[in-house]
Design a protein around this motif. Structure first.
Motif, PDB file in Angstrom:
ATOM      1  N   GLY A   8      34.052  20.513   0.376  1.00 32.73           N
ATOM      2  CA  GLY A   8      34.920  19.534  -0.296  1.00 32.73           C
ATOM      3  C   GLY A   8      35.912  20.217  -1.227  1.00 32.73           C
ATOM      4  O   GLY A   8      37.044  19.766  -1.403  1.00 32.73           O
ATOM      5  N   GLN A   9      35.493  21.339  -1.818  1.00 29.76           N
ATOM      6  CA  GLN A   9      36.389  22.059  -2.735  1.00 29.76           C
ATOM      7  C   GLN A   9      37.297  23.039  -1.992  1.00 29.76           C
ATOM      8  O   GLN A   9      38.057  23.778  -2.616  1.00 29.76           O
ATOM      9  CB  GLN A   9      35.555  22.855  -3.746  1.00 29.76           C
ATOM     10  CG  GLN A   9      34.746  22.022  -4.713  1.00 29.76           C
ATOM     11  CD  GLN A   9      33.783  22.923  -5.494  1.00 29.76           C
ATOM     12  OE1 GLN A   9      34.203  23.787  -6.249  1.00 29.76           O
ATOM     13  NE2 GLN A   9      32.495  22.733  -5.279  1.00 29.76           N
ATOM     14  N   SER A  69      29.519  20.373  -0.880  1.00 28.64           N
ATOM     15  CA  SER A  69      30.382  20.384  -2.063  1.00 28.64           C
ATOM     16  C   SER A  69      31.424  21.504  -1.949  1.00 28.64           C
ATOM     17  O   SER A  69      32.602  21.303  -2.250  1.00 28.64           O
ATOM     18  CB  SER A  69      29.504  20.543  -3.310  1.00 28.64           C
ATOM     19  OG  SER A  69      30.256  21.000  -4.374  1.00 28.64           O
ATOM     20  N   ARG A  70      30.995  22.687  -1.475  1.00 26.28           N
ATOM     21  CA  ARG A  70      31.960  23.799  -1.346  1.00 26.28           C
ATOM     22  C   ARG A  70      33.009  23.491  -0.288  1.00 26.28           C
ATOM     23  O   ARG A  70      34.169  23.837  -0.454  1.00 26.28           O
ATOM     24  CB  ARG A  70      31.218  25.112  -1.027  1.00 26.28           C
ATOM     25  CG  ARG A  70      30.416  25.659  -2.217  1.00 26.28           C
ATOM     26  CD  ARG A  70      29.901  27.061  -1.952  1.00 26.28           C
ATOM     27  NE  ARG A  70      28.978  27.129  -0.830  1.00 26.28           N
ATOM     28  CZ  ARG A  70      27.677  26.821  -0.878  1.00 26.28           C
ATOM     29  NH1 ARG A  70      27.142  26.424  -2.020  1.00 26.28           N
ATOM     30  NH2 ARG A  70      26.915  26.915   0.191  1.00 26.28           N
ATOM     31  N   LEU A 130      36.351  25.701  -0.393  1.00 24.39           N
ATOM     32  CA  LEU A 130      35.897  27.084  -0.555  1.00 24.39           C
ATOM     33  C   LEU A 130      35.364  27.659   0.757  1.00 24.39           C
ATOM     34  O   LEU A 130      35.246  28.866   0.931  1.00 24.39           O
ATOM     35  CB  LEU A 130      34.790  27.166  -1.623  1.00 24.39           C
ATOM     36  CG  LEU A 130      35.229  26.833  -3.044  1.00 24.39           C
ATOM     37  CD1 LEU A 130      34.038  26.680  -3.970  1.00 24.39           C
ATOM     38  CD2 LEU A 130      36.174  27.914  -3.574  1.00 24.39           C
ATOM     39  N   ARG A 165      37.625  34.285  -3.510  1.00 26.16           N
ATOM     40  CA  ARG A 165      38.326  32.994  -3.548  1.00 26.16           C
ATOM     41  C   ARG A 165      39.141  32.965  -4.838  1.00 26.16           C
ATOM     42  O   ARG A 165      38.602  33.245  -5.919  1.00 26.16           O
ATOM     43  CB  ARG A 165      37.327  31.806  -3.588  1.00 26.16           C
ATOM     44  CG  ARG A 165      36.418  31.679  -2.376  1.00 26.16           C
ATOM     45  CD  ARG A 165      37.158  31.242  -1.108  1.00 26.16           C
ATOM     46  NE  ARG A 165      36.240  31.063  -0.003  1.00 26.16           N
ATOM     47  CZ  ARG A 165      35.820  32.038   0.815  1.00 26.16           C
ATOM     48  NH1 ARG A 165      36.268  33.279   0.666  1.00 26.16           N
ATOM     49  NH2 ARG A 165      34.973  31.772   1.792  1.00 26.16           N
ATOM     50  N   PHE A 212      33.446  19.094 -14.814  1.00 29.88           N
ATOM     51  CA  PHE A 212      32.839  19.316 -13.521  1.00 29.88           C
ATOM     52  C   PHE A 212      31.415  19.870 -13.693  1.00 29.88           C
ATOM     53  O   PHE A 212      31.214  20.914 -14.305  1.00 29.88           O
ATOM     54  CB  PHE A 212      33.690  20.275 -12.676  1.00 29.88           C
ATOM     55  CG  PHE A 212      33.165  20.386 -11.268  1.00 29.88           C
ATOM     56  CD1 PHE A 212      33.303  19.332 -10.380  1.00 29.88           C
ATOM     57  CD2 PHE A 212      32.490  21.523 -10.856  1.00 29.88           C
ATOM     58  CE1 PHE A 212      32.787  19.414  -9.086  1.00 29.88           C
ATOM     59  CE2 PHE A 212      31.980  21.611  -9.570  1.00 29.88           C
ATOM     60  CZ  PHE A 212      32.124  20.552  -8.691  1.00 29.88           C
ATOM     61  N   ASN A 253      34.037  13.381 -11.260  1.00 32.73           N
ATOM     62  CA  ASN A 253      34.812  12.986 -12.428  1.00 32.73           C
ATOM     63  C   ASN A 253      34.638  11.479 -12.734  1.00 32.73           C
ATOM     64  O   ASN A 253      35.064  10.621 -11.964  1.00 32.73           O
ATOM     65  CB  ASN A 253      36.283  13.316 -12.145  1.00 32.73           C
ATOM     66  CG  ASN A 253      37.160  13.065 -13.347  1.00 32.73           C
ATOM     67  OD1 ASN A 253      36.742  12.423 -14.318  1.00 32.73           O
ATOM     68  ND2 ASN A 253      38.377  13.565 -13.282  1.00 32.73           N
TER      69      ASN A 253
END
Ligand SMILES: CCCCCCCC/C=C\C=C\CC(=O)SCCNC(=O)CCNC(=O)[C@H](O)C(C)(C)COP(=O)(O)OP(=O)(O)OC[C@H]1O[C@@H](n2cnc3c(N)ncnc32)[C@H](O)[C@@H]1OP(=O)(O)O
Length: 726
Positions: free
Chosen positions: A539-540, A536-537, A542, A556, A480, A417
């Motif tokens: 971090g999210q 990244s996943r 997931l 999910r 995103f 962002n």
């Protein structure tokens, strides 16, 4: 039009005039023909000189004319014959550019004088065509088959110095091209013109013409990736080696007409204009290229010398912009310096072949440091550290303290962002996203992302920077994944789901590569590194430690999820870098992907574990689910005003994601398939997979279908702005 005048002594001057590039419209051609006839009829005229207004000979036929409903075939050939048949010597004075039909006009002339900075070429192949005014027959007669084939099938522009070596021009001058050409014309008055008429010359023989042509064809086909024009260009040149001039011209015309009416030519010409259209950027709040001037970038800095940073530094040096390259410690700095120097040496070697030089040993042009304070006087910083919000914010906070007040702060991110990064600074209006693509010194795309506070000047400056780096800058809004990666997510997701359901990575890749992608989604993931997405996943939330216990393996937030890529990473299969990923490679860092029996077994076990009944999936389903989900996301992006038009999405996909240019980009492709068909297919697939949001048709797509499937140019007039997904 073309202006007729008298030059010195007995030379008539015909000046092509059609700003900005003297394209050969029907009006220009008519005026050229009139000028030639007038010169011929005037006994006091002993020679003719043809040049272009404003330092440009001509960019060739007016490309817009090819898609006009009033297309009149190819009226240029007869005019070129008229030039060549003239009993008075005709000299072309080539300044700036002589491209396509422009170069064909010059080839009809008996002599060609070029300015040293001029460029020539036959770029028709890049817009899905071939030189259709006898160029494929004259050029091989002048410079031989190998050089002509290269120029015609690649479309590359050649500099005047190379043209002189090839014998394409007779003389290169440093200044006053037009006067030099008039002097030249006066000198050749009375000399026999027969040997100067290219149509009368034989094509120079090669001892092994047949073998040469078969090898050349293999090469042309390999580089074409499904594009028709290169092969038809080849056929036209081949005709020159086999048939007399007139028959070769007939063949050329026949092949030209096949291309002209092919969908590929329309797609490539759309792509040509789309690339120019996106330069005229606008934002939803009314800022635009028209009312904003860029700031000059006299000195830049790059933070982080990983893969991306190294490429960015190389790009800046090549663009002659002095750079400070910064790393966090001396060890990383030395590693980065070594890698950058290697890249620059390679680039310098390539440039030397084109008689250019690259100055990178001078510390005033390229400086390496670990000291942030050295950045106090730069005009622009590009931060290129890895994708970690906390780290980026820390760096931007520091930059806003150290850099001079006017300096622009750019972040190279593929998804984060921009507003959050900007919030760490005291100057959010000067913060902007610049998403480079790897390798950054090679890839043409630069996604330019404006945040909530980004000033129009910052946007204009980033666009100008893209131009200086010889990249296509596409301005988009903040969400995103921005445009490119956001559309990529559902595409890759479908590819993985297809493999879960019964397909294999190599089967999915094959279908998409046959469609024209340079590389399929699994080969691409292996190349980029599976660990990137994994990080990244994680971090999210997931996957990994932060995943709440009891979360179903394949779900999910109530939606379908495939843990397959995570499982590969847990098995240390990161792709090419570890020698194993969706494929196996000859070694870690190897490049040759081979289907992997281990993976096939692993998939079979995975399906057993999760009670997935393996089914055969045909090519149509693979193609539609991957492409239509990507396109569907594109419609959401347009609806949200993240991009100003479908052209933006198409330019991004062609230049950054290996989308086949001869299919015009995903949104153009959608327009050729027809939106009702895309909607119907998405409805069908989303009924079969109701837990996959990417397959649920976009409201904007539905609206356009309800409005009667309007042409692409009109789509945005139906958009009523919705909020973005941040
Ligand atoms: C009714 C029937 C048609 C008429 C029949 C004619 C006879 C046909 C016979 C023979 C066929 C010959 C085939 C050809 O010649 S096809 C054209 C081949 N030429 C090209 O492909 C050149 C394309 N142009 C470029 O590569 C660049 O524009 C260049 C000339 C190098 C200039 O680059 P740059 O300085 O970066 O500027 P832009 O690219 O932004 O261009 C400035 C504006 O000019 C417009 N443009 C450029 N070339 C053409 C063209 N050939 N036709 C129409 N318009 C052209 C470009 O779109 C820009 O416009 P704008 O400012 O509105 O964005």
């Amino acid at each position: 039009m073309a202006q007729y005048a008298r030059g010195a002594a007995a030379v008539a001057v015909i000046r092509l005039h059609n700003p900005p590039v003297n394209a050969l419209s029907l009006t220009v051609l008519q005026a050229l023909e009139d000028g030639l006839k007038r010169a011929d009829a005037d006994p006091s005229v002993k020679a003719v000189m043809i040049c272009g207004e404003n330092g440009k000979f001509s960019a060739g036929a007016d490309i817009r004319g090819f898609s006009s409903p009033k297309r009149h075939g190819v009226p240029l050939g007869p005019i070129i014959s008229l030039i060549e048949r003239s009993e008075k010597p005709v000299v072309a004075a080539i300044e700036g550019i002589a491209l396509g039909g422009g170069l064909e006009v010059a080839l009809g002339c008996h002599y060609r004088i070029a300015h040293v900075k001029a460029h020539m070429g036959f770029p028709e192949v890049t817009i899905g065509l071939l030189p259709g005014a006898e160029g494929t027959q004259r050029l091989p007669r002048l410079i031989g088959v190998p050089a002509a084939l290269d120029i015609i099938t690649t479309g590359r522009h050649i500099p005047a110095t190379e043209a002189l070596k090839l014998g394409l021009v007779d003389e290169v001058v440093e200044e006053n091209t037009v006067e030099a050409a008039i002097r030249f014309a006066n000198k050749v008055i009375g000399q026999p013109l027969g040997p100067r008429r290219l149509s009368l010359k034989p094509v120079p023989k090669l001892p092994n013409m047949e073998a040469f042509l078969s090898e050349a064809l293999v090469k042309v086909k390999k580089q074409a990736h499904g594009c028709l024009a290169p092969e038809l260009c080849f056929q036209a040149v081949k005709a020159a080696t086999e048939q007399p001039f007139a028959d070769g011209v007939r063949k050329e015309r026949e092949l030209f007409n096949i291309l002209l009416t092919s969908g590929q030519a329309q797609a490539l010409q759309y792509a040509f204009f789309a690339e120019r259209e996106v330069q005229k950027w606008t934002t939803p709040n009314g800022a635009s290229w028209k009312s904003t001037s860029p700031q000059p970038i006299r000195k830049a800095a790059v933070i982080g010398l990983g893969t991306m940073g190294r490429g960015i530094v190389t790009s800046l040096v090549k663009a002659n912009i002095p750079v400070v390259a910064l790393e966090q410690n001396v060890e990383y700095l030395n590693m980065g310096r070594k890698a950058v120097m290697l890249l620059l040496e390679r680039e310098a070697m390539k440039m030397e072949q084109g008689a250019q030089t690259l100055d990178f040993h001078n510390p005033a042009r390229l400086q390496f440091t670990v000291d942030f304070d050295v950045l106090h006087d730069v005009d622009l910083v590009i931060e290129a550290v890895f994708e970690n919000m906390a780290l980026k914010k820390e760096i931007f906070h520091k930059l806003s303290r150290i850099c001079k007040p006017g300096a622009f702060l750019c972040t190279n991110t593929s998804a984060l962002n921009i507003d959050e990064i900007a919030s760490a600074t005291s100057r959010p209006h000067q913060v902007i996203g610049t998403h480079f693509f790897s390798p950054a010194h090679v890839m043409r795309l630069l996604e330019i992302i404006y945040g909530h506070h980004t000033s129009p000047t910052a946007i204009a400056t980033a666009v100008q920077l893209a131009k200086a780096l010889k990249k296509v800058g596409v301005v988009v809004g903040n969400c995103f994944g921005f445009v490119g990666n956001r559309m990529m997510f559902p595409y890759v997701q479908q590819a993985v789901f297809l493999v879960e359901e019964g397909s294999r990575p190599e089967a999915v890749d094959q279908v998409l590569e046959d469609f024209g992608f340079k590389i399929g989604p699994f080969r691409m993931s292996d190349l980029a590194g599976l660990d990137v997405g994994w990080r990244s996943r994680k971090g999210q939330g997931l996957t990994g430690a932060s995943l709440p216990p009891g979360t179903p393996a394949r779900q999910r937030h109530g939606h379908r999820y495939s843990p397959l890529p995570d499982l590969l990473c847990e098995n240390s299969r990161f792709g090419q870098k570890t020698g194993k990923g969706w494929y196996q490679y000859e070694k870690a860092g190897g490049r040759t992907a081979k289907p992997d029996p281990w993976l096939h077994n692993f998939l079979a076990q995975y399906r057993d574990t999760h009670h997935i009944k393996t089914r055969f999936i045909d090519q149509e389903e693979i193609l539609e689910r991957c492409l239509f989900s990507l396109i569907n996301e594109g419609f959401d992006i347009l609806a949200e005003g993240i991009a100003a038009g479908p052209e933006h999405l198409d330019v991004i996909y062609i230049n950054g994601y290996g989308w086949p240019k001869h299919r015009g980009g995903p949104m153009f492709y959608a327009s050729t398939i027809g939106l009702p068909r895309i909607l119907a297919k998405l409805q069908k697939y989303s009924e079969a997979h109701p837990d996959v949001p990417g397959l649920q048709p976009s409201a904007f797509l539905k609206k356009l279908v309800a409005m009667g499937n309007p042409p692409l140019k009109e789509w945005m007039s139906y958009q009523s702005r919705q909020s973005n997904k941040l």
